[in-house]
Design an enzyme around this catalytic site. Structure first.
Site, PDB file in Angstrom:
ATOM      1  N   SER A 111       0.699  -1.088  -0.340  1.00  0.00           N
ATOM      2  CA  SER A 111      -0.372  -0.247   0.047  1.00  0.00           C
ATOM      3  C   SER A 111       0.748   0.381   0.218  1.00  0.00           C
ATOM      4  CB  SER A 111      -1.222  -0.083   1.415  1.00  0.00           C
ATOM      5  OG  SER A 111      -0.342   0.262   2.395  1.00  0.00           O
TER       6      SER A 111
ATOM      7  N   PRO B 208      -0.316  -2.317   8.502  1.00  0.00           N
ATOM      8  CA  PRO B 208       1.287  -2.498   9.975  1.00  0.00           C
ATOM      9  C   PRO B 208       2.149  -1.357   9.713  1.00  0.00           C
ATOM     10  CG  PRO B 208       0.999  -3.323   7.136  1.00  0.00           C
ATOM     11  CD  PRO B 208      -0.567  -2.828   7.063  1.00  0.00           C
ATOM     12  N   GLY B 209       1.613   0.004   8.873  1.00  0.00           N
ATOM     13  CA  GLY B 209       2.636   1.292   8.637  1.00  0.00           C
ATOM     14  C   GLY B 209       3.426   1.723   7.269  1.00  0.00           C
TER      15      GLY B 209
ATOM     16  N   ASP C 277      -4.416   2.738  14.911  1.00  0.00           N
ATOM     17  CA  ASP C 277      -5.515   1.218  14.413  1.00  0.00           C
ATOM     18  C   ASP C 277      -5.342   0.428  15.440  1.00  0.00           C
ATOM     19  OD1 ASP C 277      -5.496  -1.678  13.327  1.00  0.00           O
ATOM     20  OD2 ASP C 277      -4.851  -0.089  10.979  1.00  0.00           O
TER      21      ASP C 277
ATOM     22  N   ASP D 252      -6.604   5.077   3.944  1.00  0.00           N
ATOM     23  CA  ASP D 252      -6.334   3.693   3.746  1.00  0.00           C
ATOM     24  C   ASP D 252      -7.389   2.933   4.217  1.00  0.00           C
ATOM     25  OD1 ASP D 252      -5.589   2.416   1.143  1.00  0.00           O
ATOM     26  OD2 ASP D 252      -3.750   1.580   1.824  1.00  0.00           O
TER      27      ASP D 252
ATOM     28  N   LYS E 178     -12.437   2.701  -1.771  1.00  0.00           N
ATOM     29  CA  LYS E 178     -12.229   1.755  -2.225  1.00  0.00           C
ATOM     30  C   LYS E 178     -13.823   0.644  -2.485  1.00  0.00           C
ATOM     31  CE  LYS E 178      -8.455   0.700   0.869  1.00  0.00           C
ATOM     32  NZ  LYS E 178      -7.314   0.751   0.389  1.00  0.00           N
TER      33      LYS E 178
END
Length: 334
Positions: free
Chosen positions: A177, A205-206, A223, A261, A291
């Site tokens: 991403s 995950p960052g 998150d 995102d 999305k």
């Protein structure tokens, strides 16, 4: 008027055609050249008008534009010096430099044609590069045709062949991403002022957090999921292990940038961005991927942008090369 060539994601071709006709009239004539390339053959708008519609989000599924100047069967392409003559005949004056960008209807780069044009134009004293010039020669190669285009970079939407931005992979990359945010920053020339405060919603995950740190942002990564261990130890990353809603209830800070995102439908994701507005400085930059979309992704994307427009000025919206079934929207908080 010459034909215009436009690049799209193969799955989004019909959506792009629908957008073109809604914006410029039902009599716009379009034919499909390959999976990700279309040609406007009749009643085409001026390329500058089409580029403006793509740039400000009225058309979101077109990635790249060029003006066709020649087409040939693959077994009848003229010698390189004649290709150079075709390009130069379209220009009012002899250029000092040109960018040449080639691609194919598969995974190839069309490198043979790049070298042909590089050699022929170079023999005329023209510096040839792959990017970074005001004028761009495009060459698309397929089994059925070789198409040559010429356009101003300002009207091309991107400085990559057919809009296919290739970003370097590295061992530091946390997730795929990352490429989406990096492409948005480069494509839309986003100005992230060094030392700003950034809010990354749905950060795990960052990957987007890591990109924001590369632009010298101090990042609050929200998150419930963990961040990649490679981000541990960076004192300017603050992982808040909770949901966006819970974070907003407790937060006292104001941010210069917000990114999102998260995996949720367009309207829900846009509403999260509205919840973020009280926590942003006026004029804060926002980047969000909208999305999915189900059976009607264009209308779904528009609904998401309509929600965002309640509190943001939408600057850009486009399905970028690294997007899948989503679009990237760039906006500013009012």
């Amino acid at each position: 008027m010459p034909a215009l060539l436009f690049s799209v994601s193969p799955d989004s071709y019909d959506l792009a055609v629908r957008e073109l006709r809604e914006e410029f009239g039902r009599d716009v004539e379009v034919e499909r050249v390959s999976g990700d390339l279309g040609r406007i053959t009749g009643n085409a708008p001026a390329v500058g008008d089409l580029a403006a519609a793509c740039d400000d989000g009225r058309i979101v599924f077109v990635r790249h534009l060029t003006v066709e100047i020649a087409s040939f069967p693959p077994d009848d392409v003229p010698p390189s010096h004649e290709l150079a003559d075709l390009v130069l005949a379209e220009l009012p004056r002899h250029p000092a430099a040109l960018a040449v960008q080639t691609w194919t209807d598969g995974a190839g780069t069309g490198g043979t044609f790049y070298h042909l044009l590089d050699e022929a134009l170079g023999a005329r004293g023209i510096e040839v590069t792959r990017s970074g010039q005001d004028l761009v020669v495009s060459c698309f190669v397929s089994q059925r045709a070789v198409l040559v285009g010429l356009n101003r970079l300002a009207d091309s939407l991107t400085d990559w062949p057919g809009g296919r931005m290739r970003l370097a992979r590295s061992d530091d990359r946390v997730s795929r991403s990352e490429f989406k945010l990096e492409e948005a920053i480069r494509t839309f020339h986003l100005d992230l002022e060094p030392g700003g405060k950034a809010l990354d919603l749905g950060a795990s995950p960052g990957g987007w957090t890591r990109i924001l740190r590369q632009y010298d942002q101090e990042v609050w990564s929200v998150d419930p999921g963990a961040l990649d261990p490679r981000l541990d130890g960076d004192r300017r990353i603050h992982h808040i292990g909770t949901t966006a809603g819970e974070f907003f209830r407790r937060n006292q800070l104001r941010f210069d940038v917000v990114v999102n995102d998260m995996r949720m439908d367009q309207v829900m994701s846009a509403r999260v961005m509205l919840d973020a507005v009280p926590h942003l400085r006026r004029g804060a930059l926002a980047v969000v991927t909208l999305k999915g979309g189900g059976r009607n992704p264009l209308d779904a994307a528009r609904r998401g942008m309509d929600v965002l427009s309640k509190e943001y000025d939408v600057l850009h919206a486009r399905q970028l090369h690294h997007n899948r079934r989503e679009i990237t929207v760039v906006a500013r908080a009012r």
